[in-house]
Design a protein around this motif. Sequence first.
Motif, mmCIF file in Angstrom:
data_model
loop_
_atom_site.group_PDB
_atom_site.id
_atom_site.type_symbol
_atom_site.label_atom_id
_atom_site.label_comp_id
_atom_site.label_asym_id
_atom_site.label_seq_id
_atom_site.Cartn_x
_atom_site.Cartn_y
_atom_site.Cartn_z
ATOM 1 N N LYS A 51 55.763 35.330 39.787
ATOM 2 C CA LYS A 51 54.732 35.613 40.787
ATOM 3 C C LYS A 51 55.247 36.548 41.873
ATOM 4 C CE LYS A 51 51.403 33.239 43.772
ATOM 5 N NZ LYS A 51 50.925 31.908 44.260
ATOM 6 N N ILE A 52 56.464 36.305 42.348
ATOM 7 C CA ILE A 52 57.049 37.156 43.385
ATOM 8 C C ILE A 52 57.290 38.567 42.848
ATOM 9 C CG2 ILE A 52 59.105 37.480 44.813
ATOM 10 C CD1 ILE A 52 59.251 34.456 45.082
ATOM 11 N N LYS B 35 55.533 40.115 40.603
ATOM 12 C CA LYS B 35 54.241 40.806 40.570
ATOM 13 C C LYS B 35 53.845 41.320 41.950
ATOM 14 C CE LYS B 35 52.327 38.339 36.593
ATOM 15 N NZ LYS B 35 51.264 37.397 36.116
ATOM 16 N N ARG B 36 54.068 40.483 42.950
ATOM 17 C CA ARG B 36 53.775 40.937 44.318
ATOM 18 C C ARG B 36 54.668 42.120 44.703
ATOM 19 N NH1 ARG B 36 54.192 36.115 48.400
ATOM 20 N NH2 ARG B 36 53.707 37.866 49.810
ATOM 21 N N ASP C 29 55.847 44.365 42.690
ATOM 22 C CA ASP C 29 55.347 45.558 42.001
ATOM 23 C C ASP C 29 54.125 46.135 42.731
ATOM 24 O OD1 ASP C 29 57.312 45.206 40.121
ATOM 25 O OD2 ASP C 29 56.020 44.103 38.709
ATOM 26 N N THR C 30 53.247 45.244 43.235
ATOM 27 C CA THR C 30 52.058 45.726 43.981
ATOM 28 C C THR C 30 52.481 46.454 45.257
ATOM 29 O OG1 THR C 30 50.778 43.852 43.109
ATOM 30 C CG2 THR C 30 49.900 45.000 45.038
ATOM 31 N N VAL C 31 53.453 45.899 45.957
ATOM 32 C CA VAL C 31 53.930 46.547 47.184
ATOM 33 C C VAL C 31 54.567 47.898 46.865
ATOM 34 C CG1 VAL C 31 55.538 46.329 49.104
ATOM 35 C CG2 VAL C 31 54.192 44.363 48.397
ATOM 36 N N TYR D 75 55.293 47.789 54.609
ATOM 37 C CA TYR D 75 55.389 47.423 53.188
ATOM 38 C C TYR D 75 56.848 47.360 52.718
ATOM 39 C CZ TYR D 75 50.325 47.957 52.639
ATOM 40 O OH TYR D 75 48.958 47.814 52.740
ATOM 41 N N GLN E 259 58.121 44.023 53.695
ATOM 42 C CA GLN E 259 57.632 42.996 52.782
ATOM 43 C C GLN E 259 58.363 43.042 51.436
ATOM 44 O OE1 GLN E 259 53.402 43.416 52.440
ATOM 45 N NE2 GLN E 259 52.991 42.812 54.590
ATOM 46 N N ARG E 260 58.614 44.257 50.962
ATOM 47 C CA ARG E 260 59.326 44.387 49.683
ATOM 48 C C ARG E 260 60.750 43.832 49.779
ATOM 49 N NH1 ARG E 260 60.502 50.357 47.675
ATOM 50 N NH2 ARG E 260 61.867 50.160 49.508
ATOM 51 N N LEU F 194 60.543 40.076 49.660
ATOM 52 C CA LEU F 194 60.297 39.589 48.301
ATOM 53 C C LEU F 194 61.556 39.692 47.432
ATOM 54 C CD1 LEU F 194 56.750 41.142 47.685
ATOM 55 C CD2 LEU F 194 57.303 38.745 48.134
#
Length: 236
Positions: free
Chosen positions: A23-24, A26-27, A29-31, A75, A78-79, A82
């Motif tokens: 899950k982390i 995937k997040r 990759d979105t960031v 961002y 945030q990356r 993560l």
Amino acid sequence: MRRVFGAKKDKEPPPSIQDASEKINKRGDTVDEKIKKLDAELARYKEQIKKTRPGPAQEAVKARAMRVLKQKRMYEGQRDMLYNQTYNLDQVAFASEGIKDAQQTMSALKSANKELKGMMKTVKIQDIDNLQDEMMDLMDVSNEIQETLGRSYNVPDDIDEEELMGELDALEADMGMETESDGVPSYLQPDKESDLDAELNLPSAPTGQGALASRYNAQAEDELGLPAVPRASVRG
């Protein structure tokens, strides 16, 4: 009662480390996709700033670029967060796998220990020592039997070994003297042929002109001392 208070819902099992890590990721990759879009937008604003003249228009473009840059920094923070969470989950997963391997190892060792204890009950050191002693005794008896069966019947028991050694030394001395005198031992020299002519005292056979002269002198003579005329052979 169920109509009033409702049925009790079953609790969902907590997510596993692998699920949380996926899950982390995937997040993350979105960031990363959002950061790439902001980079492209910043590059476009940079080209616009180069083309516009200093003034209100250029300042407006710079303000938009600053706003996009702030979003990019947010961002990126945030990356990084993560990534740290993913690293922590990987460490926990590694530790968990190590503990599971240790548990399996301990279980295998306990099983092997129990099996060895059961096997050791049937094997005793004293029994092994006794078996080795019996095998050594049997080997000694077998060697005595072989020596007894290999004994010669014609050799007397009262032979003097010193006397035999003296005879052997004398034989070697005789062989050495024969070798020094002739160069070849007597038992290896060829047999000499006896001189039959010398034993019989026979004259030697004539050879060459002497043989012809002797044959001429040996011809028969007549009554007057002249050589006899040979008779003509009569043909039938």
